[in-house]
Structure formats: structure tokens, C-alpha cells
Design a protein around this motif. Structure first.
Motif, mmCIF file in Angstrom:
data_model
loop_
_atom_site.group_PDB
_atom_site.id
_atom_site.type_symbol
_atom_site.label_atom_id
_atom_site.label_comp_id
_atom_site.label_asym_id
_atom_site.label_seq_id
_atom_site.Cartn_x
_atom_site.Cartn_y
_atom_site.Cartn_z
ATOM 1 N N SER A 143 0.795 -0.897 -0.102
ATOM 2 C CA SER A 143 -0.020 -0.117 -0.023
ATOM 3 C C SER A 143 0.843 1.311 -0.071
ATOM 4 O O SER A 143 0.216 2.333 -0.148
ATOM 5 C CB SER A 143 -1.006 0.020 1.359
ATOM 6 N N TYR A 144 1.990 1.178 0.131
ATOM 7 C CA TYR A 144 2.804 2.440 0.391
ATOM 8 C C TYR A 144 2.988 3.052 -0.904
ATOM 9 O O TYR A 144 3.491 4.267 -0.911
ATOM 10 C CB TYR A 144 4.355 1.807 0.773
ATOM 11 N N LYS A 145 2.982 2.531 -1.925
ATOM 12 C CA LYS A 145 2.831 3.189 -3.258
ATOM 13 C C LYS A 145 2.005 4.700 -3.313
ATOM 14 O O LYS A 145 1.764 5.485 -3.930
ATOM 15 C CB LYS A 145 2.627 2.616 -4.592
ATOM 16 N N TYR A 146 0.618 4.245 -2.617
ATOM 17 C CA TYR A 146 -0.259 5.276 -2.566
ATOM 18 C C TYR A 146 0.083 6.150 -1.529
ATOM 19 O O TYR A 146 -0.020 7.479 -1.933
ATOM 20 C CB TYR A 146 -1.568 4.618 -2.103
ATOM 21 N N TRP A 147 0.772 6.194 -0.397
ATOM 22 C CA TRP A 147 1.361 7.134 0.389
ATOM 23 C C TRP A 147 2.408 7.949 -0.691
ATOM 24 O O TRP A 147 2.287 9.064 -0.295
ATOM 25 C CB TRP A 147 1.900 6.511 1.737
ATOM 26 N N ASP A 148 3.055 7.450 -1.319
ATOM 27 C CA ASP A 148 3.933 8.337 -2.065
ATOM 28 C C ASP A 148 3.302 8.937 -3.175
ATOM 29 O O ASP A 148 3.504 10.153 -3.370
ATOM 30 C CB ASP A 148 4.947 7.068 -3.036
ATOM 31 N N MET A 149 2.115 8.370 -3.601
ATOM 32 C CA MET A 149 1.374 9.380 -4.607
ATOM 33 C C MET A 149 0.774 10.488 -3.819
ATOM 34 O O MET A 149 0.718 11.598 -4.424
ATOM 35 C CB MET A 149 0.343 8.362 -5.155
ATOM 36 N N LEU A 150 0.100 10.324 -2.760
ATOM 37 C CA LEU A 150 -0.378 11.311 -1.941
ATOM 38 C C LEU A 150 0.506 12.389 -1.767
ATOM 39 O O LEU A 150 0.374 13.487 -1.957
ATOM 40 C CB LEU A 150 -1.191 10.895 -0.460
ATOM 41 N N ILE A 151 1.954 12.137 -1.042
ATOM 42 C CA ILE A 151 3.056 12.774 -0.999
ATOM 43 C C ILE A 151 3.293 13.792 -2.239
ATOM 44 O O ILE A 151 3.384 14.949 -2.351
ATOM 45 C CB ILE A 151 4.177 12.100 -0.618
ATOM 46 N N LEU A 152 3.488 12.970 -3.372
ATOM 47 C CA LEU A 152 3.920 13.726 -4.607
ATOM 48 C C LEU A 152 2.962 14.680 -5.174
ATOM 49 O O LEU A 152 3.408 15.665 -5.715
ATOM 50 C CB LEU A 152 4.338 12.684 -5.532
ATOM 51 N N ARG A 206 3.320 14.998 -12.281
ATOM 52 C CA ARG A 206 2.304 14.029 -12.592
ATOM 53 C C ARG A 206 3.103 12.604 -11.929
ATOM 54 O O ARG A 206 4.151 12.483 -12.118
ATOM 55 C CB ARG A 206 2.450 13.967 -14.180
ATOM 56 N N VAL A 207 2.209 11.813 -11.652
ATOM 57 C CA VAL A 207 2.670 10.552 -11.147
ATOM 58 C C VAL A 207 2.096 9.293 -11.758
ATOM 59 O O VAL A 207 0.829 9.031 -11.681
ATOM 60 C CB VAL A 207 2.473 10.211 -9.662
ATOM 61 N N LEU A 208 2.939 8.333 -12.334
ATOM 62 C CA LEU A 208 2.652 7.297 -13.218
ATOM 63 C C LEU A 208 3.094 6.004 -12.210
ATOM 64 O O LEU A 208 4.409 6.138 -11.520
ATOM 65 C CB LEU A 208 3.436 6.977 -14.452
ATOM 66 N N LEU A 209 2.491 4.831 -12.369
ATOM 67 C CA LEU A 209 2.665 3.811 -11.778
ATOM 68 C C LEU A 209 3.292 2.695 -12.694
ATOM 69 O O LEU A 209 2.667 2.415 -13.441
ATOM 70 C CB LEU A 209 1.519 3.098 -10.902
ATOM 71 N N HIS A 210 4.315 1.895 -12.311
ATOM 72 C CA HIS A 210 4.827 1.073 -13.339
ATOM 73 C C HIS A 210 4.721 -0.285 -12.705
ATOM 74 O O HIS A 210 5.332 -0.511 -11.482
ATOM 75 C CB HIS A 210 6.453 1.370 -13.405
#
Length: 482
Positions: free
Chosen positions: A140-149, A162-166
Motif C-alpha cells: 500500500s505504500y505506493k499510494y502514500w508516495d502518490m499522496l505525497i507527490l 504527474r505520477v505514473l505507476l509502473h
């Protein structure tokens, strides 16, 4: 009775983000759902400075190689790509000429999360980052990173990145473990990313139901061999070139080969690759247990002429991996017009089309069936030639992918208004029903095997000594029952 913490919906305030993290660290899906999170509108600045970031820190895996090749490719096409890791890697595993930055891993503490916000802000400001590609697929940490960025500069909309997920291999084993609700939760939240980058067509088809910008990009094929004019004499051998590991599952190939030698006593299986966690020794023990010393050859890492020789003299390539995203090894096999026998993996792009694309598909965890398919191919020269030609044709299609046009299209689209996601389509309802059924079934099973489930949780949290004992016992039981 414990009070349920309140979700603080103002994500532009770092203190609120920290408070939410402290209360909902593993429940970030609820944070986005119950707060009706809407990401601020991203900047329409042209893509120029791109941060390619991953928390994966095993420098000798396909994941690390894919992240490095992504950054390298972006630089080749005129973008300024910067690599980001959670710790500093050895110099020899970072492509020459690419800038490296480090942002400490989030961890579980409030202070760790504050440091994450601070380090991302510094990286973005100092390098004028306009786009971030997060390489992550589990947890789930990728979403915390997304919220930060997405909320670094609330008062400066022109700087909003812009935040892309790979993604790498969404349909892998961990997502389907007992009690897992990974797919269900991610399908509710992944829409908040500006887009998704996937390396296989199965992932692309699935995730387009949940995000309106999903981009399929096969991994670049490196060291592309030409069609050989000088032929080497073929041997009655099958090869499997991959790091020795539980994920690559070479033991399954050995298990299957005992059925091959019953009909073809001269047949050989050649295994080659780096060792991981002593897995190569397990392979040697299995070979001895089945008395296959004359039929299975175990080599270390191969490259250059030795690797070329293996591909050119073998009759077929075998793959028994538990999961794959995009297999460079199987692409190489197809480049050499070498037919493939492999497990049926839903997300392995290189096998899409099965025999039409040069591969015989066999059910997972059925060594007898796999052995029969290898035998079938080794005995039939016409089949070898037909599959080899089909594989080479498929390889050429992948090798000729236009990456420059791909990135131009991706970054141009990201600068335009994103089409809205249609919620609760028929496809989404079907998937949701399947996820609910799977979770209900796994929870029923968990009740029946509660003791095992409890042990598994203790094992995950336990010391290394306990894990070592557990692995030894598991291996002993496996040997006794196979």
C-alpha cells in the motif's frame, strides 16, 4: 470500545498527511475512499525531468534491470531521467551517465514518513521534476508516495508533478495468497494515478477497466542476435537460463525431466544462472535423489559465447517460473528460433498466442504433463522448426517496438485533460464478484486451517533463526512427499 480515527481530508497540509499515515498506515485505501480523495490537477508542463523511483533494493534482479533500462531509454530519447532508490547501490549496477538520488524508505514511524515527504520535496525542487514514475506493484505504500507527490506544492499548481505507476507482473502468487484482498483494494484506488505503465498485455487489458490511461510497453530487448548463418550441431538438450531461486522454480523442471528420460534416455536438461539463497544446491540434491546425474547439467552464470552456444545447440527452452512479468530469457530463445515449453502463466506476454507464437504451454505444478510436452517436442523435428519460425517472428515484432513514438504519445497525453473513469461498468461488476468470491472462499479455508495461518503470521514476524528452521522442515517434508 476503541474509537475509529477520523480521516483528515486536507491532503495539502503535510501535518494532516502525517496524521493520516500514523492512523491508517496499512489502510490507505480507506483514506482515499472515505475522504473521496480527488487529486489536484497536474501541471501541463511538457515532460522533461523525470524521476524513475523504486524501493526495490536487490541489485541483481530483473526488476532492477528494468528500472535502469527505463531511465536509460528515456535519456536516449532526449528526456532527463533521474534514478531514485531507497539506498545507495553499488556503482557497477547503475547505468553510466545517469544521475542517482536517494529517498529513505518510509518505514512505520511518523518520523520516517516526515523524512519521506522532505526528501521527495528536495529531490523534486532541486531537479525541477515534472513527472515521477513509481516502480511498485505490491503493498500500500505506493499510494502514500502518490499522496505525497501529488500534494507537494499546494499553492503552486504549475509545479504539481504527474505520477505514473509502473507495474511488474500484477498476477503473481502473493496477490492470491490465503486471505489476500490485494486486487480488490487496488482496483478501487489505482484510478488516482495519472497513468499506469505495464509490461505485458494481460495487465494492460485488466487495468484499463480501472484507469483511463494504461500504457503497454514491452521491456527493451537487449543484445539482439541476428539469424545465424553458421549452424552448430544440435544436441538432445533442453535449456533453462535464469537465476537459481524459488521464484524461477528450477526444481519443477528437474521433477519433469525424470519423465523425459524414461522415453529419451540420452536427453539432457542444462540449467544455468546465478545462485540465490543456496537454491542451486537444492537442485543438485534433487538431481541426485532422482538419479539424473547423467541427464541434468548444473552450470553457473553464463554469458557471451558460452550462452550463445547453449542457445544454438539446444532443441528447446524450458521455463517453470512461478510468475513472470516479461522474460528476457524467453525472448532470447525466440530470437534464436528456439521453441519453448513453459508453464501456463496468465501474464507472460512472450507466450501470448501459445504455439502460434512459438511456445507449448503446460499446466503449472504437473511435472508429468510438463515432461510429456518436452518429450513431444524433442522427438518431433518438424514441430521444432515450425515453432522456432513462429517464435522468431514474434520476437521480431517485440524487438521492433517503437519506443520513441510510445513515450512521445504518453507524455503528450499526460498534458491533456484526462477522460473520466466510468464507474461500475459491467466488467467491474464481474471482477468485483470474482474478488468477493475468492476472498470469502479463502477466509472459510482460513477458519478450517487457523493454526497453519497463525503459524504463517508468526513466521513472517519471527527472527531469521526461526525462518531457517521452518525452511529446513519444509524442504524435508517436500522431499519426503515428492
Amino acid at each position: 470500545m476503541t474509537e475509529t480515527p477520523e480521516i483528515i481530508a486536507d491532503f495539502t497540509d503535510p501535518e494532516n498527511l502525517v496524521s493520516n499515515f500514523t492512523s491508517f498506515r496499512t489502510k490507505v485505501f480507506r483514506v482515499m475512499r472515505d475522504s473521496n480523495y480527488v487529486a489536484p490537477t497536474p501541471s501541463t508542463r511538457p515532460a522533461k525531468n523525470i524521476l524513475v523511483y523504486t524501493d526495490h533494493a536487490n541489485w541483481h534482479t530483473g526488476h532492477h534491470a528494468a528500472v535502469c533500462s527505463l531511465a536509460k531509454q528515456l535519456n536516449e530519447y532526449g528526456y532527463n531521467a533521474i534514478l531514485g532508490f531507497c539506498k545507495k547501490p553499488p556503482k557497477d549496477v547503475v547505468p553510466e551517465g545517469i544521475k542517482l538520488v536517494v529517498s529513505r524508505i518510509i518505514g512505520v514511524t511518523e518520523e520516517g514518513f516526515r523524512q519521506r515527504i522532505k526528501s521527495f520535496r528536495t529531490i523534486v525542487e532541486e531537479n525541477d521534476i515534472d513527472t515521477v514514475i513509481l516502480n511498485s506493484w505490491q503493498g500500500s505504500y505506493k499510494y502514500w508516495d502518490m499522496l505525497i507527490l501529488q500534494n507537494l506544492f499546494p499553492n503552486e499548481p504549475d509545479r504539481r508533478v504527474r505520477v505514473l505507476l509502473h507495474f511488474h507482473s500484477s498476477f503473481a502468487k502473493p496477490q492470491f495468497e490465503l486471505g489476500s484482498n490485494w486486487l480488490r483494494l487496488n482496483t478501487e484506488a489505482v484510478k488516482h494515478f495519472e497513468g499506469l505503465l505495464v509490461n505485458n498485455e494481460v495487465d494492460a487489458v485488466f487495468w484499463r477497466t480501472y484507469n483511463t490511461r494504461v500504457y503497454y510497453r514491452p521491456l527493451p530487448i537487449k543484445d539482439v542476435p541476428g539469424i545465424q548463418t553458421e549452424e552448430l550441431p544440435k544436441t538432445e538438450s533442453a535449456i533453462y537460463i535464469a537465476r537459481y531461486s524459488n521464484a524461477k522454480n528450477q526444481l519443477a523442471a528437474i521433477n519433469a525431466f525424470r519423465y523425459v528420460v524414461e522415453e529419451l534416455p540420452e536427453a539432457k536438461l542444462i540449467l544455468a544462472g546465478d545462485d540465490h539463497d543456496g537454491y542451486q544446491e537444492k537442485c543438485r540434491n534433487r538431481v541426485e535423489a532422482f538419479n539424473l546425474q547423467d541427464n541434468v547439467e548444473i552450470l553457473g552464470f553464463v554469458a557471451g559465447k558460452e550462452k550463445d552456444r547453449l542457445f544454438r545447440t539446444a532443441r528447446c527452452a524450458v521455463n517453470t517460473s512461478r510468475f513472470e512479468g516479461f522474460s528476457q530469457y524467453l525472448c532470447e530463445a525466440k530470437a534464436y528460433s528456439l521453441p519453448i515449453v513453459a508453464y501456463n502463466l496468465p501474464n507472460l506476454t512472450v507466450l501470448d498466442g501459445a504455439e502460434a507464437n512459438g511456445a507449448i504451454i503446460s499446466p503449472k505444478d504437473n511435472p508429468k504433463k510438463l515432461g510429456e510436452q518436452i518429450t513431444r517436442l524433442l522427438k518431433d523435428q518438424e514441430l521444432q522448426e515450425r515453432l522456432g519460425k513462429a517464435g522468431r517472428k514474434h520476437f521480431e515484432m517485440l524487438a521492433n517496438f517503437d519506443y520513441e513514438a510510445f513515450w512521445k504519445n504518453v507524455f503528450e497525453e499526460l498534458c491533456t485533460e484526462r477522460p473520466p473513469l466510468e464507474e461500475w461498468t459491467t466488467q467491474q461488476k464481474i471482477y468485483a464478484s470474482i474478488f468477493d468470491a475468492l476472498l470469502t472462499a479463502s477466509r472459510s479455508r482460513e477458519k478450517e486451517t487457523g493454526f497453519i495461518a497463525t503459524l504463517k503470521r508468526l513466521y513472517r514476524k519471527g527472527p531469521k533463526s526461526l525462518k531457517k528452521i521452518y525452511r529446513s522442515l519444509r524442504e524435508a517434508v517436500y522431499k519426503a512427499t515428492h
